[in-house]
Design an enzyme around this catalytic site. Structure first.
Site, PDB file in Angstrom:
ATOM      1  N   LEU A 124       0.837  -1.206   0.000  1.00 14.25           N
ATOM      2  CA  LEU A 124       0.000   0.000   0.000  1.00 14.25           C
ATOM      3  C   LEU A 124       0.865   1.246   0.000  1.00 14.25           C
ATOM      4  CD1 LEU A 124      -2.418  -0.616   3.033  1.00 14.25           C
ATOM      5  CD2 LEU A 124      -2.755  -1.243   0.655  1.00 14.25           C
ATOM      6  N   SER A 125       1.774   1.306   1.009  1.00 18.76           N
ATOM      7  CA  SER A 125       2.475   2.552   1.304  1.00 18.76           C
ATOM      8  C   SER A 125       3.434   2.940   0.176  1.00 18.76           C
ATOM      9  CB  SER A 125       3.277   2.417   2.604  1.00 18.76           C
ATOM     10  OG  SER A 125       2.436   2.032   3.653  1.00 18.76           O
ATOM     11  N   GLU A 126       3.597   4.250   0.031  1.00 13.97           N
ATOM     12  CA  GLU A 126       4.575   4.784  -0.923  1.00 13.97           C
ATOM     13  C   GLU A 126       5.438   5.787  -0.178  1.00 13.97           C
ATOM     14  OE1 GLU A 126       2.464   6.170  -4.411  1.00 13.97           O
ATOM     15  OE2 GLU A 126       1.502   4.202  -4.686  1.00 13.97           O
ATOM     16  N   SER A 131       0.088   7.172   6.011  1.00 20.90           N
ATOM     17  CA  SER A 131      -1.218   7.323   6.676  1.00 20.90           C
ATOM     18  C   SER A 131      -2.290   7.737   5.669  1.00 20.90           C
ATOM     19  CB  SER A 131      -1.143   8.412   7.757  1.00 20.90           C
ATOM     20  OG  SER A 131      -0.101   8.155   8.660  1.00 20.90           O
ATOM     21  N   ARG A 245      -4.750  -5.168  12.347  1.00 29.51           N
ATOM     22  CA  ARG A 245      -4.654  -4.492  13.655  1.00 29.51           C
ATOM     23  C   ARG A 245      -4.822  -5.488  14.789  1.00 29.51           C
ATOM     24  NH1 ARG A 245      -7.594   0.713  11.011  1.00 29.51           N
ATOM     25  NH2 ARG A 245      -5.667   1.433  10.050  1.00 29.51           N
ATOM     26  N   GLN A 281       9.240  -2.870  47.153  1.00 32.89           N
ATOM     27  CA  GLN A 281       7.880  -2.545  46.717  1.00 32.89           C
ATOM     28  C   GLN A 281       7.832  -1.798  45.385  1.00 32.89           C
ATOM     29  OE1 GLN A 281       5.731  -0.715  49.954  1.00 32.89           O
ATOM     30  NE2 GLN A 281       5.308  -2.680  50.881  1.00 32.89           N
ATOM     31  N   GLY A 342      21.504  -2.380  34.461  1.00 34.84           N
ATOM     32  CA  GLY A 342      22.501  -2.307  33.382  1.00 34.84           C
ATOM     33  C   GLY A 342      22.430  -3.496  32.438  1.00 34.84           C
ATOM     34  N   GLU A 365       0.457  -0.724  10.463  1.00 34.68           N
ATOM     35  CA  GLU A 365      -0.985  -1.012  10.426  1.00 34.68           C
ATOM     36  C   GLU A 365      -1.799   0.219  10.810  1.00 34.68           C
ATOM     37  OE1 GLU A 365       0.188  -3.983   9.708  1.00 34.68           O
ATOM     38  OE2 GLU A 365      -1.684  -4.289   8.658  1.00 34.68           O
ATOM     39  N   GLY A 366      -1.272   1.405  10.504  1.00 32.30           N
ATOM     40  CA  GLY A 366      -1.914   2.654  10.905  1.00 32.30           C
ATOM     41  C   GLY A 366      -1.308   3.106  12.222  1.00 32.30           C
TER      42      GLY A 366
HETATM   43  C1  LIG Z   1       9.270  -1.751   9.204  1.00 30.81           C
HETATM   44  C2  LIG Z   1       8.046  -1.305   8.481  1.00 30.81           C
HETATM   45  C3  LIG Z   1       7.288  -2.233   7.767  1.00 30.81           C
HETATM   46  C4  LIG Z   1       6.185  -1.810   7.035  1.00 30.81           C
HETATM   47  N1  LIG Z   1       5.503  -2.717   6.262  1.00 30.81           N
HETATM   48  C5  LIG Z   1       4.564  -2.268   5.387  1.00 30.81           C
HETATM   49  C6  LIG Z   1       3.972  -3.173   4.439  1.00 30.81           C
HETATM   50  O1  LIG Z   1       4.240  -4.366   4.418  1.00 30.81           O
HETATM   51  N2  LIG Z   1       3.081  -2.668   3.552  1.00 30.81           N
HETATM   52  C7  LIG Z   1       2.731  -1.353   3.523  1.00 30.81           C
HETATM   53  O2  LIG Z   1       1.925  -0.964   2.677  1.00 30.81           O
HETATM   54  N3  LIG Z   1       3.263  -0.470   4.417  1.00 30.81           N
HETATM   55  C8  LIG Z   1       4.168  -0.902   5.334  1.00 30.81           C
HETATM   56  N4  LIG Z   1       4.741  -0.023   6.238  1.00 30.81           N
HETATM   57  C9  LIG Z   1       4.344   1.378   6.191  1.00 30.81           C
HETATM   58  C10 LIG Z   1       3.535   1.835   7.404  1.00 30.81           C
HETATM   59  O3  LIG Z   1       2.234   1.341   7.300  1.00 30.81           O
HETATM   60  C11 LIG Z   1       3.619   3.364   7.416  1.00 30.81           C
HETATM   61  O4  LIG Z   1       4.930   3.716   7.786  1.00 30.81           O
HETATM   62  C12 LIG Z   1       2.609   3.968   8.366  1.00 30.81           C
HETATM   63  O5  LIG Z   1       1.297   3.808   7.873  1.00 30.81           O
HETATM   64  C13 LIG Z   1       2.871   5.472   8.577  1.00 30.81           C
HETATM   65  O6  LIG Z   1       3.027   6.128   7.360  1.00 30.81           O
HETATM   66  P1  LIG Z   1       4.285   7.103   7.122  1.00 30.81           P
HETATM   67  O7  LIG Z   1       5.490   6.368   7.548  1.00 30.81           O
HETATM   68  O8  LIG Z   1       4.205   7.606   5.730  1.00 30.81           O
HETATM   69  O9  LIG Z   1       4.057   8.282   8.135  1.00 30.81           O
HETATM   70  P2  LIG Z   1       3.174   9.597   7.862  1.00 30.81           P
HETATM   71  O10 LIG Z   1       1.848   9.219   7.327  1.00 30.81           O
HETATM   72  O11 LIG Z   1       3.988  10.556   7.068  1.00 30.81           O
HETATM   73  O12 LIG Z   1       2.992  10.147   9.343  1.00 30.81           O
HETATM   74  C14 LIG Z   1       4.015  10.885  10.033  1.00 30.81           C
HETATM   75  C15 LIG Z   1       3.470  11.297  11.401  1.00 30.81           C
HETATM   76  O13 LIG Z   1       2.321  12.127  11.245  1.00 30.81           O
HETATM   77  C16 LIG Z   1       1.225  11.552  11.954  1.00 30.81           C
HETATM   78  N5  LIG Z   1       0.001  11.830  11.208  1.00 30.81           N
HETATM   79  C17 LIG Z   1      -0.253  11.614   9.884  1.00 30.81           C
HETATM   80  N6  LIG Z   1      -1.479  12.006   9.574  1.00 30.81           N
HETATM   81  C18 LIG Z   1      -2.048  12.471  10.719  1.00 30.81           C
HETATM   82  C19 LIG Z   1      -3.330  13.011  11.047  1.00 30.81           C
HETATM   83  N7  LIG Z   1      -4.307  13.118  10.159  1.00 30.81           N
HETATM   84  N8  LIG Z   1      -3.535  13.412  12.329  1.00 30.81           N
HETATM   85  C20 LIG Z   1      -2.578  13.290  13.271  1.00 30.81           C
HETATM   86  N9  LIG Z   1      -1.346  12.768  13.023  1.00 30.81           N
HETATM   87  C21 LIG Z   1      -1.100  12.376  11.757  1.00 30.81           C
HETATM   88  C22 LIG Z   1       1.510  10.074  12.024  1.00 30.81           C
HETATM   89  O14 LIG Z   1       0.816   9.465  13.098  1.00 30.81           O
HETATM   90  C23 LIG Z   1       3.008  10.102  12.244  1.00 30.81           C
HETATM   91  O15 LIG Z   1       3.255  10.368  13.600  1.00 30.81           O
HETATM   92  C24 LIG Z   1       5.808  -0.441   7.039  1.00 30.81           C
HETATM   93  C25 LIG Z   1       6.539   0.485   7.788  1.00 30.81           C
HETATM   94  C26 LIG Z   1       7.641   0.066   8.502  1.00 30.81           C
HETATM   95  C27 LIG Z   1       8.444   1.087   9.264  1.00 30.81           C
END
Ligand SMILES: Cc1cc2nc3c(=O)[nH]c(=O)nc-3n(C[C@H](O)[C@H](O)[C@H](O)COP(=O)(O)OP(=O)(O)OC[C@H]3O[C@@H](n4cnc5c(N)ncnc54)[C@H](O)[C@@H]3O)c2cc1C
Length: 385
Positions: A124-126, A131, A245, A281, A342, A365-366
């Site tokens: 999905l992601s690019e 997000s 999720r 404690q 440590g 996963e979001g």
């Molecule tokens: C190790 C790893 C494995 C992954 N595997 C996959 C995979 O298999 N397939 C796939 O498709 N993706 C994958 N991902 C991608 C992952 O789903 C995204 O990194 C994630 O959804 C966040 O997107 P982003 O990194 O572009 O951050 P961004 O969307 O740029 O977000 C940056 C920050 O802004 C915040 N933010 C963004 N929009 C809002 C909003 N509307 N309101 C408040 N805060 C906001 C976010 O919470 C975050 O803190 C993977 C990522 C990692 C690191």
């Protein structure tokens, strides 16, 4: 655990527990430090049927419900958080085919997914769209009996050793809202125009390779368009991510439990001021909080899994479970580090791995910020004035 398992769940979870104790936990830190792919563990997972965990029996899977699946994932993550990553996006792909595919697509793909012969994940992601899924730019243009894909995908789990992926692409860039122009394809490696980039170096979640995927005039047969109709891709993904999720929440439980179990052991062995630290404690408070929150996280995760099993949309429940259980993994791994003093900061103990693995759960996963938006949106929908 406060919840009583059925005899069937006891048996399944017991089998996985033994597998984790004998074959995952002893090698996890070594493979993690070497960032080495767990080939032997993958083979054993195939034998156990884990690549078909939630695929129905009639399509070659073992047909677990999501509740039992969550218990299995917790066990696997207790040994090493990376391991359930091998099946998470793979089973999301299977869910999409199972739920939204045509019968021909189910028959073609699901048995091969279940055996692990074809395995992979979700693309999905690019680089400019995480997000904000609707901002993706990868395109799929129809040309006769196939589609031509151009673009790239970032952060794709299982990209190096997987061979099949569910790809979200835009079949129409001009729709309003954009998600109406998004479609889902099952794509396979081994054809011109599909390349895998470098392994991205990560803080944790090692062993599994995370890579960029590049598509240049990559041709996909039109029969690989999930459901056979353009425009449903975004809806498929949003439904499927609920299962993701649940998986990530259960991974949070696994890391939190590993942190607690290690802390319970260590606190009774380590002595300061003439007694085991478990008798201080302030240490007892940490153990009590970690255990109580672990049970609370389980309740949320099982409730989400159960609701998904009942066939409902579970954005709210899965969002709450993912948010709570993954923040707990972060908190408990840090508490475990404090309890280990440590030693917790060194590679002599697995605590540093739990601590490095936890942050991914906050993001994948979001992100948890997005979970809060989803939870609030659902609350406002359910309780209008
Ligand atoms: C190790 C790893 C494995 C992954 N595997 C996959 C995979 O298999 N397939 C796939 O498709 N993706 C994958 N991902 C991608 C992952 O789903 C995204 O990194 C994630 O959804 C966040 O997107 P982003 O990194 O572009 O951050 P961004 O969307 O740029 O977000 C940056 C920050 O802004 C915040 N933010 C963004 N929009 C809002 C909003 N509307 N309101 C408040 N805060 C906001 C976010 O919470 C975050 O803190 C993977 C990522 C990692 C690191």
């Amino acid at each position: 655990m406060l919840i009583e398992l059925t005899p069937e769940q006891e048996e399944i979870v017991g089998t996985i527990r033994k597998f984790v104790d004998n074959e995952i936990a002893p090698v996890a830190s070594q493979l993690d430090h070497a960032d080495e792919y767990p080939h032997a563990i993958v083979e054993k997972m195939k034998e156990l049927g884990l690549f078909g965990a939630t695929i129905p029996i009639e399509y070659g899977g073992i047909g677990l419900d999501y509740l039992t699946y969550a218990m299995v994932v917790e066990e696997l993550a207790r040994g090493w958080m990376s391991i359930p990553g091998l099946i998470n996006s793979h089973l999301i792909m299977a869910y999409i085919v199972k739920t939204f595919g045509t019968e021909a697509q189910r028959k073609k793909w699901l048995p091969a997914f279940a055996s692990g012969e074809k395995r992979g994940g979700l693309a999905l992601s690019e680089s400019d769209a995480g997000s904000d899924v609707q901002a993706i730019r990868t395109s799929a243009r129809r040309s006769g009996d196939h589609y031509v894909i151009n673009g790239s995908k970032m952060w794709i789990t299982n990209a190096r050793y997987g061979n099949t992926f569910a790809l979200l692409a835009k079949t129409d860039a001009n729709t309003d809202p954009p998600h109406r122009g998004m479609s889902m394809f099952i794509i396979e490696k081994g054809h011109p125009g599909f390349q895998v980039g470098r392994d991205i170096k990560k803080l944790g979640y090692r062993g599994l390779k995370t890579c960029e995927l590049f598509f240049e005039d990559f041709e996909v047969p039109a029969e690989n368009l999930v459901s056979g109709v353009e425009g449903g891709g975004f809806k498929f993904v949003m439904s499927a991510l609920e299962t993701g999720r649940i998986n990530v929440a259960a991974r949070g439980l696994g890391v939190a439990r590993a942190s607690l179990e290690a802390s319970l052991r260590y606190a009774q062995q380590r002595r300061t001021f003439g007694k085991p630290i478990a008798e201080h404690q302030l240490i007892q408070e940490k153990l009590a909080d970690m255990a109580t929150k672990l049970e609370a996280g389980r309740m949320l995760t099982y409730a989400a899994a159960k609701a998904k099993d009942d066939g409902r949309r579970v954005d709210l429940e899965a969002g709450m479970a993912k948010l709570f259980a993954t923040e707990l993994a972060m908190e408990s791994s840090l508490e475990a580090m404090r309890i280990h003093g440590g030693y917790g900061y060194t590679e002599e103990f697995p605590i540093e791995r739990y601590f490095r693995d936890s942050p991914l759960l906050l993001i994948g996963e979001g992100t948890n910020e997005i979970q809060k938006l989803v939870i609030a949106r659902e609350l406002l929908k359910r309780y209008p004035v």
